[in-house]
Design a protein around this motif. Structure first.
Motif, PDB file in Angstrom:
ATOM      1  N   VAL A  37       0.860  -1.181   0.000  1.00  0.00           N
ATOM      2  CA  VAL A  37       0.000   0.000   0.000  1.00  0.00           C
ATOM      3  C   VAL A  37       0.900   1.235   0.000  1.00  0.00           C
ATOM      4  O   VAL A  37       1.950   1.253   0.630  1.00  0.00           O
ATOM      5  CB  VAL A  37      -0.982   0.007   1.206  1.00  0.00           C
ATOM      6  N   ALA A  45      -4.904   6.516  -1.076  1.00  0.00           N
ATOM      7  CA  ALA A  45      -4.124   5.297  -0.888  1.00  0.00           C
ATOM      8  C   ALA A  45      -4.309   4.373  -2.089  1.00  0.00           C
ATOM      9  O   ALA A  45      -5.393   4.295  -2.657  1.00  0.00           O
ATOM     10  CB  ALA A  45      -4.560   4.590   0.387  1.00  0.00           C
ATOM     11  N   ARG A  47      -3.449   0.306  -3.341  1.00  0.00           N
ATOM     12  CA  ARG A  47      -2.976  -1.036  -2.976  1.00  0.00           C
ATOM     13  C   ARG A  47      -2.727  -1.855  -4.233  1.00  0.00           C
ATOM     14  O   ARG A  47      -3.428  -1.701  -5.223  1.00  0.00           O
ATOM     15  CB  ARG A  47      -4.025  -1.785  -2.144  1.00  0.00           C
ATOM     16  N   ALA A  68       0.398  -1.529   5.933  1.00  0.00           N
ATOM     17  CA  ALA A  68      -0.038  -2.838   5.459  1.00  0.00           C
ATOM     18  C   ALA A  68       0.256  -3.852   6.553  1.00  0.00           C
ATOM     19  O   ALA A  68       1.381  -3.927   7.065  1.00  0.00           O
ATOM     20  CB  ALA A  68       0.701  -3.216   4.173  1.00  0.00           C
ATOM     21  N   THR A  73      -5.116  -3.664   5.385  1.00  0.00           N
ATOM     22  CA  THR A  73      -4.543  -2.335   5.209  1.00  0.00           C
ATOM     23  C   THR A  73      -5.139  -1.387   6.233  1.00  0.00           C
ATOM     24  O   THR A  73      -6.361  -1.375   6.420  1.00  0.00           O
ATOM     25  CB  THR A  73      -4.852  -1.806   3.793  1.00  0.00           C
TER      26      THR A  73
END
Length: 75
Positions: A37, A45, A47, A68, A73
């Motif tokens: 992430v 954010a 991922r 992470a 997360t």
């Protein structure tokens, strides 16, 4: 740092971070067991790996830190 993320190794879905939109950079990154992430300079954010996608904060807000864990997360 130029804000570019370079990955190596092996993850479901790949190790390379998606390129940020023009004018944005990654300002923080963390790795979990099967995903990564990163926090973009606009407070969004991102991922990738076993869990992937863009995580937008609520309207008018932004994330200030990402983490992470082994299976998830934290924002």
């Amino acid at each position: 740092s130029d804000g570019v993320v370079v990955g190596w190794g092996s993850l479901p879905g790949g190790v390379d971070a998606p390129a940020p939109p023009p004018g944005l950079v990654y300002v923080q990154i963390d790795s979990g067991r099967l995903h990564n992430v990163a926090l973009r300079s606009d407070g969004v954010a991102v991922r990738w790996g076993g869990q992937s996608g863009i995580i937008a904060p609520p309207a008018g807000q932004y994330f200030v830190e990402v983490s992470a864990t082994r299976t998830g997360t934290l924002l």
